[in-house]
Design a protein around this motif. Structure first.
Motif, short mmCIF file in Angstrom:
data_model
loop_
_atom_site.label_atom_id
_atom_site.label_comp_id
_atom_site.label_asym_id
_atom_site.label_seq_id
_atom_site.Cartn_x
_atom_site.Cartn_y
_atom_site.Cartn_z
N TYR A 31 1.16 -1.73 -0.76
CA TYR A 31 -0.48 0.21 0.02
C TYR A 31 0.60 1.02 0.23
CZ TYR A 31 -4.17 -2.57 1.15
OH TYR A 31 -4.94 -3.70 1.38
N TYR A 33 0.70 5.98 -0.72
CA TYR A 33 -0.44 7.09 -0.36
C TYR A 33 0.53 8.55 -0.94
CZ TYR A 33 -2.56 3.71 2.07
OH TYR A 33 -3.31 2.61 2.80
N ARG A 94 2.14 0.89 3.47
CA ARG A 94 2.30 0.78 4.80
C ARG A 94 2.48 -0.85 4.41
NH1 ARG A 94 -3.03 -1.08 6.19
NH2 ARG A 94 -4.54 0.00 4.56
N ARG A 98 -4.15 -4.37 7.74
CA ARG A 98 -5.13 -3.12 8.14
C ARG A 98 -5.20 -2.40 9.30
NH1 ARG A 98 -10.91 -5.77 6.73
NH2 ARG A 98 -10.64 -5.85 4.69
N GLY A 99 -4.44 -2.77 10.18
CA GLY A 99 -3.92 -1.69 11.35
C GLY A 99 -2.41 -1.69 11.74
N THR A 100 -2.70 -2.05 9.96
CA THR A 100 -0.61 -1.32 10.06
C THR A 100 -0.08 0.03 10.08
OG1 THR A 100 0.15 -1.81 8.01
CG2 THR A 100 0.52 -3.35 9.65
N PRO A 101 0.92 0.95 10.88
CA PRO A 101 0.42 2.12 10.57
C PRO A 101 1.12 2.67 9.57
CG PRO A 101 2.83 1.93 12.02
CD PRO A 101 1.51 0.34 11.59
N LEU A 102 0.77 3.98 8.90
CA LEU A 102 1.96 4.51 7.73
C LEU A 102 3.48 5.21 7.93
CD1 LEU A 102 -0.90 6.72 6.69
CD2 LEU A 102 -0.16 4.83 5.27
N PHE A 104 5.80 7.53 6.58
CA PHE A 104 6.11 8.63 5.75
C PHE A 104 7.42 9.41 5.48
CE2 PHE A 104 1.94 10.68 5.90
CZ PHE A 104 0.72 10.26 6.74
N GLY A 105 7.22 10.05 3.83
CA GLY A 105 8.63 10.06 3.41
C GLY A 105 9.25 11.79 3.93
N TYR B 36 -0.92 10.76 15.01
CA TYR B 36 0.85 11.07 14.18
C TYR B 36 1.09 11.83 14.55
CZ TYR B 36 -0.22 7.30 11.11
OH TYR B 36 -0.25 5.55 10.31
N LEU B 51 -6.64 -0.75 17.97
CA LEU B 51 -6.79 -1.41 16.97
C LEU B 51 -8.18 -1.94 17.23
CD1 LEU B 51 -3.62 -2.89 15.04
CD2 LEU B 51 -4.89 -1.06 14.71
#
Lengths: 113, 115
Positions: A31, A33, A94, A98-102, A104-105, B36, B51
């Motif tokens: 995934y 974004y 990610r 579904r529960g995993t965090p993003l 980021f760059g 975040y 969760l």
């Protein structure tokens, strides 16, 4: 392990020019974004992808295009830059759980004048 | 479709005072919730997440958030803030359903700590 890498860090465009914001990740995440961040507006989802060859529109897709030919890369294309596209752009990825965090760059700061 | 509301755009507090940053969400299906943090000139980092299971979740730096399904809230709290907590905080939601791949963010709350 580099994580999510975005290039360039800064860019100034003239109205009507085009450019591609690059994003690559080395975590084998399915995934990916693209968000834009404007002061007081939080992050708005532009496009996302759940795997190579699959992309979908987010909240604010107009004026942008994406492609996902590989798992690692998710470039964002601006065809005819407009002042309203002045923003900070963040790419994130990610794992497909579904529960995993993003992850980021560090962002690309784009100014259109 | 899901949405997230952060009512406070800025929250100024004195050092060592308690703080609460509010987050409310809207969704027709069950959700996963995240906070975040964004320090100046950086990307976002995960602070904590809900969760399932215990409705109270904690981070390693003293923040906690409580999932309240009846009030559709996920407020972030810290009993005593430090100057290093100065940052912008974003609440985010994703759903269990077919649109589970979308992650929607609130507008952010800027936390400023006064000495």
């Amino acid at each position: 392990n580099a994580g999510v890498t975005q290039t360039p860090k800064f860019r100034i465009l003239k109205i009507g020019q085009s450019m591609t914001l690059q994003c690559t990740q080395d975590m084998n995440h399915n995934y990916m974004y693209w968000y834009r961040q404007d002061p007081g507006m939080g992050l708005k989802l532009i496009y996302y992808s759940v795997g190579a060859g699959i992309t979908d529109k987010g909240e604010v897709p107009n004026g942008y295009n994406v492609s996902r030919s590989t798992t690692e890369d998710f470039p964002l294309r601006l065809e005819l830059a407009a002042p309203s596209q002045t923003s900070v752009y963040f790419c994130a990825s990610r794992d497909q759980d579904r529960g995993t965090p993003l992850h980021f760059g560090n962002g690309t700061r784009l100014t259109v004048t | 479709a899901q949405s997230v509301t952060q009512l406070d755009s800025q929250v100024p507090v004195f050092e060592e005072a308690p703080v609460e940053l509010r987050c409310n969400y809207s969704s027709s299906v069950s959700v996963y919730l995240f906070w975040y943090v964004q320090y100046p000139n950086q990307g976002l980092q995960l602070l904590l997440k809900y969760l399932s299971g215990s409705t109270l979740v904690e981070s390693i730096n003293g923040f906690e958030a409580e999932f309240n399904k009846s009030q559709t809230s996920f407020h972030l709290r810290k009993p005593s803030v430090h100057i290093s907590d100065t940052a912008e905080y974003f609440c985010a939601v994703t759903t269990y359903g077919s649109s589970a791949s979308k992650i929607i963010f609130g507008s952010g709350t800027r936390l400023s700590i006064r000495p």
